[in-house]
Design an enzyme around this catalytic site. Structure first.
Site, PDB file in Angstrom:
ATOM      1  N   TYR A 144     -25.555 -16.276 -16.554  1.00  0.00           N
ATOM      2  CA  TYR A 144     -25.967 -15.574 -15.341  1.00  0.00           C
ATOM      3  C   TYR A 144     -26.805 -14.373 -15.748  1.00  0.00           C
ATOM      4  O   TYR A 144     -26.422 -13.628 -16.663  1.00  0.00           O
ATOM      5  CB  TYR A 144     -24.729 -15.115 -14.560  1.00  0.00           C
ATOM      6  CG  TYR A 144     -25.035 -14.337 -13.294  1.00  0.00           C
ATOM      7  CD1 TYR A 144     -25.606 -14.959 -12.185  1.00  0.00           C
ATOM      8  CD2 TYR A 144     -24.740 -12.973 -13.202  1.00  0.00           C
ATOM      9  CE1 TYR A 144     -25.876 -14.254 -11.024  1.00  0.00           C
ATOM     10  CE2 TYR A 144     -25.005 -12.260 -12.036  1.00  0.00           C
ATOM     11  CZ  TYR A 144     -25.566 -12.907 -10.948  1.00  0.00           C
ATOM     12  OH  TYR A 144     -25.824 -12.206  -9.796  1.00  0.00           O
ATOM     13  N   ASP A 239     -29.859 -11.057 -23.113  1.00  0.00           N
ATOM     14  CA  ASP A 239     -29.324 -10.377 -21.937  1.00  0.00           C
ATOM     15  C   ASP A 239     -27.997  -9.742 -22.343  1.00  0.00           C
ATOM     16  O   ASP A 239     -26.962 -10.407 -22.416  1.00  0.00           O
ATOM     17  CB  ASP A 239     -29.138 -11.379 -20.784  1.00  0.00           C
ATOM     18  CG  ASP A 239     -28.603 -10.692 -19.535  1.00  0.00           C
ATOM     19  OD1 ASP A 239     -28.292  -9.485 -19.616  1.00  0.00           O
ATOM     20  OD2 ASP A 239     -28.495 -11.363 -18.497  1.00  0.00           O
ATOM     21  N   LYS A 267     -24.469  -2.248 -16.623  1.00  0.00           N
ATOM     22  CA  LYS A 267     -23.038  -1.933 -16.736  1.00  0.00           C
ATOM     23  C   LYS A 267     -22.749  -0.642 -17.525  1.00  0.00           C
ATOM     24  O   LYS A 267     -22.948   0.440 -17.003  1.00  0.00           O
ATOM     25  CB  LYS A 267     -22.277  -3.137 -17.292  1.00  0.00           C
ATOM     26  CG  LYS A 267     -22.506  -4.394 -16.395  1.00  0.00           C
ATOM     27  CD  LYS A 267     -21.580  -5.521 -16.719  1.00  0.00           C
ATOM     28  CE  LYS A 267     -21.973  -6.810 -16.030  1.00  0.00           C
ATOM     29  NZ  LYS A 267     -21.442  -7.053 -14.728  1.00  0.00           N
TER      30      LYS A 267
END
Ligand code: PLP
Length: 429
Positions: A144, A239, A267
Site C-alpha cells: 500500500y 516507500d 508517520k
C-alpha cells in the site's frame, strides 16, 4: 466493558461522515462490531470516550514510536505555537529538518516536505516519471502506498481489508500505467521489465511490507531488484512511510544495506502530526519545481508545528540510539511470549516480525507475499481481536495490518498482553 458513549458517537458520526470515520480501516468492518471513540492517549495507553483504558499497539498507525504525547514532543509543540501556526514562507526549522533527515538517511541527498504519506509517494512517482520521461511503474501486490489513483490497484491495508483493491473512480487509463508484480518474486519483475522495455519509470516497494500484515523481504530478491533497476535505468523507490525511523535510525535501507534512488516518509517523521516527505538522489530532486519542471507544491508543507514535532522526534532518535535496542527487547519479549502461547495451545500460526512491527497471521502457512497472507482465517482474527479488546488490548482491527511496539510499553503492559493473547486464542480456537 461499557461502550455506551462510543456507540452513541458512532451513530451520530455515521450521519455526517462516510461510514462514521475519516479513514476506512478505523471502522472495524473487517473484524465486525463498532469502533471505540478515543478521548486521550498517554504513553502506551488509550482512553476511550467511556473511560475504558487500553494498551495501544496501533500508535496512530505507526507514528508514535515513543508512545502517546511524550513530553519532548509536547514541549516542542507548545514552544512552536507561541510563534504562530504557519507562514507559507520558509523557516529555519525546515532547513534543520532537511539536514537531519539527510544525515540519518544518507541516500536522501535532498528532500521535500509534504503533508501525508500519500502525497510523498505520489510526488515520488511523478519525480521518477518526469526524470526518466517514462510513464509506467511497478508496484507489488499487497503493498500500500496511499490512496492516490495510480496506487489503488491491488493495494494492501484498508483497500485489502475492504476487498476493493481497485477502486471505482480510478480510470482504466490510469490503472494501465501501474504494473503489478508479486512481492519477493523476481521472475514476476523480470517478465514486466521484458514486456515493457524502456517504458518503466520506477519500481516502488515497501522494503518491509506492512500493509498485507508484516512480510519480510527476501534479501536476494531485493539485490536482484536493485540490479534490474540499475541495468534498465529504472528509479528504485523505497516507500519507508511505515518503516522509516521505525525499524532502524536509517530506516529499512540501513538494515538491508540497499540504497534506493528515492525514499518516501510519513508517520514517525511528523512526530504525530500530518507530515510526509520524499527525497533521494540530488540529480532527480533538482528537477522538482522551482529548480526544475516537475511541479510539486503544498500550502501547508513544512508547517512550523508539524516540523517542530517531527524535528523533536528525529532529534530524539539521533541522540538516543538506544531507542532501537529497547524496541527490539520489548518486541522480542512479545514475540517469545506469543510463540510460547501458541506452542502450549498446539497452534502453529505464523508470527512475522521486523523490529517493532509485527503481525500474527491466523494461518499455519509461511507468509512471504500477498497470496500466502490471504490464506489467513480472517474470521478467526476478528474474534481474536474482540477478545483482546475486551481485555483492554487495542490491536489493529484487521488481519492485514502491522501492530507496533513503542518505547512507552512497560514490562507490565507486555506481560499482560502475552497473558491476554493466551486467553484470547484459547477462547477462539
Ligand atoms: C507504506 C505506506 N505508504 C504510504 C502510506 C500512506 O500514508 P498516508 O496514510 O499518510 O497518506 C501508508 C499508510 O499507511 C503506508 O503504510
Amino acid at each position: 466493558m461499557n461502550n455506551q458513549l462510543s456507540e452513541k458517537l458512532f451513530e451520530e458520526a455515521k450521519k455526517y461522515i462516510p461510514g462514521g470515520v475519516n479513514s476506512p480501516v478505523r471502522a472495524f468492518r473487517s473484524v465486525g462490531g463498532n469502533p471505540v471513540f478515543i478521548k486521550k492517549g498517554i504513553g502506551s495507553k488509550l482512553i476511550d470516550a467511556d473511560g475504558n483504558e487500553y494498551i495501544d499497539y496501533i500508535g496512530s498507525w505507526g507514528p508514535h514510536l515513543f508512545g502517546h504525547n511524550p513530553d519532548f514532543i509536547k514541549n516542542a509543540l507548545l514552544n512552536a505555537i507561541e510563534n504562530g501556526t504557519g507562514f507559507g514562507a520558509p523557516t529555519e526549522l525546515e532547513v534543520k529538518m532537511a539536514k537531519l533527515i539527510s544525515e540519518l538517511v544518507p541516500s536522501v541527498e535532498m528532500v521535500r516536505m509534504v503533508n501525508s504519506g500519500t502525497e510523498a509517494t505520489m510526488s515520488a512517482i511523478r519525480a521518477a516519471r518526469g526524470f526518466t520521461q517514462r510513464d509506467k511503474f511497478i508496484k507489488f501486490e499487497g503493498c500500500y502506498h496511499g490512496h492516490a489513483d495510480c496506487f489503488l490497484i491491488k493495494a494492501g491495508s484498508g483497500a485489502l481489508t475492504l476487498g476493493t483493491p481497485t477502486s471505482p473512480g480510478v480510470t482504466a487509463r490510469n490503472a494501465a500505467d501501474t504494473l503489478i508484480a508479486d512481492y519477493n518474486n523476481i521472475y514476476s519483475v523480470k517478465k514486466l521489465v521484458a514486456t515493457n522495455k524502456n517504458q518503466i519509470a520506477a519500481v516502488i516497494i515497501e522494503p518491509v511490507a506492512g500493509n498485507m500484515g508484516v512480510v519480510k523481504i527476501n534479501e536476494q530478491f531485493l539485490k536482484e531488484l536493485k540490479q534490474i533497476c540499475e541495468d534498465e535505468n529504472i528509479i528504485l523507490i523505497f516507500d519507508e512511510v511505515m518503516t522509516g525511523f521505525r525499524v532502524a535510525k536509517g530506516g529499512a535501507q540501513e538494515i538491508l544495506r540497499v540504497k534506493p534512488d528515492l525514499t518516501t516518509f510519513g508517520k514517525i517523521i511528523g512526530g504525530g502530526l500530518p507530515v510526509g516527505a520524499f527525497g533521494g538522489r540530488k540529480e532527480i530532486m533538482e528537477m522538482i519545481s522551482p529548480n526544475g519542471p516537475i511541479y510539486q507544491a503544498g500550502t501547508l508543507s513544512g508547517n512550523p508545528l508539524a516540523m517542530a514535532a517531527g524535528y523533536a522526534a528525529l532529534t530524539y532518535i539521533k541522540e538516543n540510539p538506544k531507542v532501537y535496542t529497547l524496541l527490539e527487547e520489548k518486541s522480542k519479549f512479545l514475540e517469545d511470549g506469543f510463540q510460547e502461547n501458541m506452542k502450549s495451545l498446539g497452534k502453529k500460526y505464523v508470527f512475522n516480525r521486523v523490529g517493532s512491527m509485527m503481525t500474527l497471521f491466523f494461518t499455519e502457512q509461511e507468509v512471504n507475499d500477498f497470496n500466502s497472507a490471504v490464506t489467513s482465517d480472517t474470521e478467526l482474527y476478528g474474534k481474536f481481536f474482540h477478545e483482546m479488546l475486551k481485555m483492554g488490548i487495542y490491536l489493529a482491527p484487521s488481519q492485514f495490518e502491522a501492530i507496533f511496539v513503542s518505547t512507552a510499553h512497560t514490562k507490565e503492559d507486555l506481560e499482560n498482553t502475552v497473558k491476554a493473547q493466551f486467553e484470547a486464542i484459547r477462547a477462539v480456537i
